[in-house]
Scaffold this motif. Structure first.
Motif, PDB file in Angstrom:
ATOM      1  N   ARG A  18       0.821  -1.217   0.000  1.00 38.32           N
ATOM      2  CA  ARG A  18       0.000   0.000   0.000  1.00 38.32           C
ATOM      3  C   ARG A  18       0.852   1.263   0.000  1.00 38.32           C
ATOM      4  NH1 ARG A  18      -0.838   4.180   2.396  1.00 38.32           N
ATOM      5  NH2 ARG A  18       0.829   3.563   3.819  1.00 38.32           N
ATOM      6  N   SER A  20       0.522   5.836  -1.071  1.00 41.13           N
ATOM      7  CA  SER A  20      -0.398   6.925  -1.404  1.00 41.13           C
ATOM      8  C   SER A  20       0.039   7.598  -2.705  1.00 41.13           C
ATOM      9  CB  SER A  20      -0.401   7.964  -0.270  1.00 41.13           C
ATOM     10  OG  SER A  20      -0.734   7.367   0.959  1.00 41.13           O
ATOM     11  N   PHE A  22       0.254  10.006  -5.968  1.00 42.51           N
ATOM     12  CA  PHE A  22      -0.197  11.321  -6.447  1.00 42.51           C
ATOM     13  C   PHE A  22      -0.756  11.189  -7.868  1.00 42.51           C
ATOM     14  CE2 PHE A  22       2.931  12.856  -3.262  1.00 42.51           C
ATOM     15  CZ  PHE A  22       2.121  13.732  -2.578  1.00 42.51           C
ATOM     16  N   TRP A  80      -2.770  17.629  -7.949  1.00 45.29           N
ATOM     17  CA  TRP A  80      -2.841  16.202  -8.265  1.00 45.29           C
ATOM     18  C   TRP A  80      -4.257  15.630  -8.051  1.00 45.29           C
ATOM     19  CZ3 TRP A  80      -4.157  13.061  -4.141  1.00 45.29           C
ATOM     20  CH2 TRP A  80      -4.011  13.633  -2.871  1.00 45.29           C
ATOM     21  N   MET A 131      -6.414  12.809   2.387  1.00 48.49           N
ATOM     22  CA  MET A 131      -6.093  14.246   2.507  1.00 48.49           C
ATOM     23  C   MET A 131      -6.705  14.824   3.775  1.00 48.49           C
ATOM     24  SD  MET A 131      -7.000  15.478  -1.359  1.00 48.49           S
ATOM     25  CE  MET A 131      -8.360  14.354  -1.634  1.00 48.49           C
ATOM     26  N   ILE A 132      -5.845  15.449   4.580  1.00 51.09           N
ATOM     27  CA  ILE A 132      -6.350  16.181   5.736  1.00 51.09           C
ATOM     28  C   ILE A 132      -6.620  17.639   5.335  1.00 51.09           C
ATOM     29  CG2 ILE A 132      -4.151  16.982   6.777  1.00 51.09           C
ATOM     30  CD1 ILE A 132      -7.122  15.354   8.626  1.00 51.09           C
ATOM     31  N   HIS A 133      -5.966  18.061   4.256  1.00 49.99           N
ATOM     32  CA  HIS A 133      -6.106  19.459   3.800  1.00 49.99           C
ATOM     33  C   HIS A 133      -7.348  19.611   2.928  1.00 49.99           C
ATOM     34  CE1 HIS A 133      -2.397  20.793   5.562  1.00 49.99           C
ATOM     35  NE2 HIS A 133      -1.800  19.718   5.080  1.00 49.99           N
ATOM     36  N   THR A 153     -11.680  13.867   6.380  1.00 53.00           N
ATOM     37  CA  THR A 153     -10.635  13.560   5.388  1.00 53.00           C
ATOM     38  C   THR A 153     -11.215  13.495   3.982  1.00 53.00           C
ATOM     39  OG1 THR A 153     -11.027  11.235   5.919  1.00 53.00           O
ATOM     40  CG2 THR A 153      -9.045  12.232   6.852  1.00 53.00           C
ATOM     41  N   ARG A 178       9.289   4.333   0.131  1.00 51.49           N
ATOM     42  CA  ARG A 178       8.574   4.751   1.334  1.00 51.49           C
ATOM     43  C   ARG A 178       9.473   4.518   2.552  1.00 51.49           C
ATOM     44  NH1 ARG A 178       4.217   1.010   1.594  1.00 51.49           N
ATOM     45  NH2 ARG A 178       3.410   2.180   3.341  1.00 51.49           N
ATOM     46  N   ARG A 180       9.927   4.735   7.025  1.00 54.50           N
ATOM     47  CA  ARG A 180       9.264   4.794   8.325  1.00 54.50           C
ATOM     48  C   ARG A 180      10.300   4.894   9.437  1.00 54.50           C
ATOM     49  NH1 ARG A 180       5.536   5.526   5.486  1.00 54.50           N
ATOM     50  NH2 ARG A 180       3.419   4.726   5.647  1.00 54.50           N
TER      51      ARG A 180
HETATM   52  C1  LIG Z   1      -5.292  11.063   7.501  1.00 56.24           C
HETATM   53  C2  LIG Z   1      -4.283  11.360   6.426  1.00 56.24           C
HETATM   54  C3  LIG Z   1      -4.229  12.617   5.865  1.00 56.24           C
HETATM   55  C4  LIG Z   1      -3.337  12.898   4.822  1.00 56.24           C
HETATM   56  N1  LIG Z   1      -3.356  14.138   4.242  1.00 56.24           N
HETATM   57  C5  LIG Z   1      -2.603  14.382   3.152  1.00 56.24           C
HETATM   58  C6  LIG Z   1      -2.748  15.595   2.429  1.00 56.24           C
HETATM   59  O1  LIG Z   1      -3.573  16.466   2.751  1.00 56.24           O
HETATM   60  N2  LIG Z   1      -1.945  15.775   1.341  1.00 56.24           N
HETATM   61  C7  LIG Z   1      -1.041  14.842   0.927  1.00 56.24           C
HETATM   62  O2  LIG Z   1      -0.346  15.063  -0.082  1.00 56.24           O
HETATM   63  N3  LIG Z   1      -0.917  13.657   1.582  1.00 56.24           N
HETATM   64  C8  LIG Z   1      -1.667  13.404   2.669  1.00 56.24           C
HETATM   65  N4  LIG Z   1      -1.592  12.188   3.311  1.00 56.24           N
HETATM   66  C9  LIG Z   1      -0.688  11.160   2.800  1.00 56.24           C
HETATM   67  C10 LIG Z   1       0.538  11.007   3.681  1.00 56.24           C
HETATM   68  O3  LIG Z   1       1.419  12.082   3.471  1.00 56.24           O
HETATM   69  C11 LIG Z   1       1.185   9.646   3.391  1.00 56.24           C
HETATM   70  O4  LIG Z   1       0.309   8.633   3.835  1.00 56.24           O
HETATM   71  C12 LIG Z   1       2.520   9.484   4.114  1.00 56.24           C
HETATM   72  O5  LIG Z   1       3.466  10.354   3.582  1.00 56.24           O
HETATM   73  C13 LIG Z   1       3.059   8.067   4.000  1.00 56.24           C
HETATM   74  O6  LIG Z   1       3.165   7.677   2.649  1.00 56.24           O
HETATM   75  P1  LIG Z   1       2.495   6.329   2.138  1.00 56.24           P
HETATM   76  O7  LIG Z   1       1.006   6.427   2.439  1.00 56.24           O
HETATM   77  O8  LIG Z   1       2.785   6.298   0.650  1.00 56.24           O
HETATM   78  O9  LIG Z   1       3.133   5.193   2.867  1.00 56.24           O
HETATM   79  C14 LIG Z   1      -2.447  11.895   4.357  1.00 56.24           C
HETATM   80  C15 LIG Z   1      -2.508  10.628   4.941  1.00 56.24           C
HETATM   81  C16 LIG Z   1      -3.400  10.357   5.966  1.00 56.24           C
HETATM   82  C17 LIG Z   1      -3.454   8.978   6.566  1.00 56.24           C
END
Ligand SMILES: Cc1cc2nc3c(=O)[nH]c(=O)nc-3n(C[C@H](O)[C@H](O)[C@H](O)COP(=O)(O)O)c2cc1C
Length: 201
Positions: A18, A20, A22, A80, A131-133, A153, A178, A180
């Motif tokens: 898994r 995240s 873009f 994105w 996204m929290i933003h 979110t 990634r 940690r």
């Molecule tokens: C609750 C939550 C809010 C997040 N908000 C944002 C965001 O607003 N913008 C963004 O680019 N990534 C956001 N992320 C992604 C994190 O930056 C990302 O999960 C983290 O860097 C780890 O990367 P990975 O998920 O690829 O392992 C968010 C992730 C979570 C869980």
């Protein structure tokens, strides 16, 4: 495409795979797949089985609905998120449905449900970028979200891809490994900050 993690101890592939993204492919997500994601969220655990989560969903196949949802995404995520095939708003009720009393684990439980959704997505070859933003007040107004429910979110969902429409910085981030914190920085034993022998000494 992101590189799978090197875990310190073996874990399920769904967790190590898994990430995240873009960049998403310009490809719709089927209704069958989307239904499965919300069904996975549905079966999440919650305190007292309260199930405080709700999701509002918009796909790019419905441009007006998609534009409405995208207007709730903060500028920092716009470059994105606007290309994601699906945008979702994760909401959680801050009170018990029947008593109206404060529900302490509302945000935790939405997080758990979204984790279910994310892993179902991973199993189906989909990526989710949370996204929290987001603009919470705008979302509350646009979608007429009740007072005691918090839009918390955004979730961008689709097939991870190499999207040439994105600025290069995003493409580079998608390709980065990634990382940690080490496991012995957060698993404690006898007292706070005393590493558990399970993970170190
Ligand atoms: C609750 C939550 C809010 C997040 N908000 C944002 C965001 O607003 N913008 C963004 O680019 N990534 C956001 N992320 C992604 C994190 O930056 C990302 O999960 C983290 O860097 C780890 O990367 P990975 O998920 O690829 O392992 C968010 C992730 C979570 C869980």
């Amino acid at each position: 495409m992101s590189v799978s993690v090197q875990s310190a101890f073996p874990i399920n592939e769904l967790l190590s795979k898994r990430w995240s993204p873009f960049a998403f492919e310009d490809r719709s997500v089927s209704e069958e797949n989307l239904r499965a994601l919300f069904e996975a969220a549905r079966w999440s655990a919650s305190a007292a089985n309260e199930q405080p989560w709700s999701y509002i969903v918009a796909t790019r196949d419905q441009p007006e609905e998609f534009a409405r949802m995208l207007s709730c995404v903060e500028d920092i995520n716009q470059p994105w998120a606007k290309f994601a095939p699906v945008l979702v708003l994760g909401c959680t009720r801050l009170t018990f449905e029947h008593t109206g009393l404060p529900y302490a684990t509302a945000e935790h439980d939405l997080g758990l449900a979204s984790a279910n959704l994310v892993f179902e997505a991973t199993a189906r070859g989909l990526g989710v970028h949370q996204m929290i933003h987001i603009h919470r007040d705008r979302a509350k107004e646009l979608y007429e979200i009740p007072e005691d429910v918090r839009p918390l979110t955004g979730l961008a969902i689709g097939y991870a891809g190499d999207d040439w429409r994105l600025p290069q910085s995003y493409q580079q981030e998608d390709q980065a490994r990634r990382s940690r914190k080490p496991i012995d920085t957060f698993v404690f034993g006898k007292k706070w900050a005393m590493i558990s022998p399970l993970v170190g000494r």
